[in-house]
Design an enzyme around this catalytic site. Sequence first.
Site, short mmCIF file in Angstrom:
data_model
loop_
_atom_site.label_atom_id
_atom_site.label_comp_id
_atom_site.label_asym_id
_atom_site.label_seq_id
_atom_site.Cartn_x
_atom_site.Cartn_y
_atom_site.Cartn_z
CD1 TRP A 277 -2.34 -2.16 1.59
CD2 TRP A 277 -3.01 -1.04 -0.24
NE1 TRP A 277 -3.38 -2.86 0.99
CE2 TRP A 277 -3.80 -2.20 -0.12
CE3 TRP A 277 -3.24 -0.18 -1.32
CZ2 TRP A 277 -4.82 -2.53 -1.04
CZ3 TRP A 277 -4.24 -0.51 -2.23
CH2 TRP A 277 -5.01 -1.66 -2.09
CG ASP B 62 -3.83 4.13 3.67
OD1 ASP B 62 -4.92 3.94 4.25
OD2 ASP B 62 -3.51 3.58 2.61
CE LYS C 185 -9.49 -2.76 2.83
NZ LYS C 185 -8.33 -1.94 2.50
C1 LIG Z 1 -7.77 -1.44 1.23
C2 LIG Z 1 -6.68 -0.46 1.34
C3 LIG Z 1 -6.49 0.53 0.37
C4 LIG Z 1 -7.36 0.62 -0.88
O1 LIG Z 1 -8.55 1.22 -0.61
P1 LIG Z 1 -9.62 1.49 -1.77
O2 LIG Z 1 -10.85 1.77 -0.97
O3 LIG Z 1 -9.73 0.25 -2.60
O4 LIG Z 1 -9.19 2.65 -2.54
C5 LIG Z 1 -5.47 1.43 0.54
N1 LIG Z 1 -4.67 1.39 1.62
C6 LIG Z 1 -4.82 0.44 2.57
C7 LIG Z 1 -3.91 0.44 3.75
C8 LIG Z 1 -5.83 -0.51 2.46
O5 LIG Z 1 -5.99 -1.43 3.40
#
Ligand SMILES: *Cc1c(COP(=O)(O)O)cnc(C)c1O
Length: 360
Positions: free
Chosen positions: A102, A172, A196
């Site tokens: 990520w 993030d 999530k």
């Molecule tokens: C799932 C995830 C993403 C992607 O998110 P989207 O909603 O598909 O854009 C980005 N960063 C992390 C840490 C994630 O777990």
Amino acid sequence: MTRVFNFSAGPAALPEPVLRQAAEEMLDWHGSGMSVMEMSHRGKEFIAIHAEAEALLRKLLAVPANYKVLFMQGGAIGENAIVPLNMLRGRAKADYIDTGEWSKKSIKEAQKYCSVNVAASAKDSGYTRIPPRDSWKLDPDAAYVHITGNETIGGVEYHWTPDVGAVPLVSDMSSNILSRAIDVSKYGLIYGGAQKNIGPAGLTIVIVRDDLIGQALPICPSAFDYKIVADNDSMYNTPPTYAIYIAGLVFKWIEMQGGVSAMEAHNRKKAAVLYDYLDSTRFYTCPVAREDRSLMNVPFRLPDERLDEPFLKGAQARGMVQLKGHRSVGGMRASIYNAMPIDGVRALVVYMKEFEAQHA
Ligand SMILES: *Cc1c(COP(=O)(O)O)cnc(C)c1O
């Protein structure tokens, strides 16, 4: 009806009481005669739903008054662009810490808008640890420092908040927001997709310190300009209304579990059930350094890839699904977000022991 133990990394399991309440309210929300999906986002019913969701999130994370809470769209991958578009603030450089899949995506996207300094990378360790703070080569002129609070694919998580001085820290937290107590005041900006740990896909949460907004690049789309979004209470364009409603129910559920600290205690207990077993056997292996192991996503491998399919099939037969690791890393991964009950983790370990006894 049978519900499975769903170990999906995302979209992920939601608390059952939330789904039940949503089902009950589906046709007629609180006597309105409408589903939340059918409501005007400008009507008093939805404005109340929206305001309550924001208030609950603020309370759960003790968000200071000088931070905006924004309900956006575009996911964390969208934010990978939206962050530099808003946060460069006249600067041309940003620091990124590379801890896995990520972060790599965040870096690649930011490179479209600025010069990225990868101040530290876990690449040498095969992305099995967080680079220690004293190894980071930060640029004092960076507009911000970006980290990935939890690497959902690699299962590597920060268990400390990096001190980066006066430069705003951006994280993030898609896969660990609300899983543990955090000090929001140590961050300039926190973002995450909802799917999530919060609710349905389609909602993106942004928590941003208010002095950092209002200097978006001229090319930044209006709907993604934090100042415009904030000035319009996240309703500059139609927000993902139903996802916000479900998120609000999840926030309420977390509050009823005792809040984020109680959630964290529970998550630590859950993760320990799995990691303790992984550490006690040589059949399965977890590649991540102990001190950096994620409480949310637990990757592990079987001794032979040919056992992967039988393992997954046996799990499925026992009502445990979505244990296959991400295609980029292989192996297995158990995602054990807030909504995964400890019984689900215990059932997984019982099965893993059985499988080991049969195949060791
Ligand atoms: C799932 C995830 C993403 C992607 O998110 P989207 O909603 O598909 O854009 C980005 N960063 C992390 C840490 C994630 O777990």
